[in-house]
Enzyme design. Structure first.
Site: not given
Length: 178
Positions: A122, A141
């Site tokens: 991330d 995501d």
């Protein structure tokens, strides 16, 4: 090729495109930007690239703290991706196919990370001062989230449209009125 087959082909192409973009950005963050070593890069006053290793799923829940849990998450998310694929291939409406393709492409990107590294990379950090409306996320995501929102919106909004259409439609011969 039928219209439905074309829509499904669009879904497959979109899922593969999302997967490819997700993996390309993660390669860029991990490789040329070396964000893992750098830690964070301010892009805008409200957006940073910040290295994060996510060992969990969805909001960091169900963190994989052992190899067994890691492979369990790979298996469970792989099964979910398979279900989404089957669902997408059964759908006829382009809006639903696009939403499911977004979910599938994002899921595949995160599954590949977890398979290769044991965690999901991330890096996108949207913030307003110290307020962060989202956890640090990635392209996958974002695609999953947008796909789920589209599915939910279509489920709630399209149902009302179909109910209204059924009420306005005159009953056919031998059919009960709605």
């Amino acid at each position: 090729m039928s219209a439905i087959a074309q829509r499904r082909a669009i879904g497959i192409a979109l899922a593969l495109a999302i997967f490819a973009v997700d993996q390309l950005v993660k390669w860029w963050v991990k490789g040329p930007l070396d964000l893992q070593r750098v830690g964070a890069i301010e892009v805008l006053p409200f957006f940073d690239l910040r290295w994060t290793q996510n060992f969990g799923i969805s909001l960091g829940m169900f963190e994989a703290t052992s190899p067994e849990m890691r492979w369990g998450l790979v298996a469970v998310t792989g099964l979910i991706a398979l279900v989404v694929t089957v669902w997408m291939m059964r759908e006829k409406a382009l809006g639903d196919i696009v939403a499911l393709a977004m979910i599938l492409g994002g899921a595949l990107g995160n599954i590949r990370d977890r398979y290769n590294y044991g965690y999901v990379i991330d890096y996108a950090d949207l913030h307003f001062g110290t307020f962060r409306p989202f956890l640090i996320f990635n392209v996958a995501d974002a695609a999953i989230t947008i796909g789920v929102v589209i599915i939910l919106a279509r489920a709630f909004l399209m149902r009302d449209t179909l109910d209204d259409a059924m009420k306005e439609r005159p009953a056919a011969a031998g059919e009960k009125a709605p």
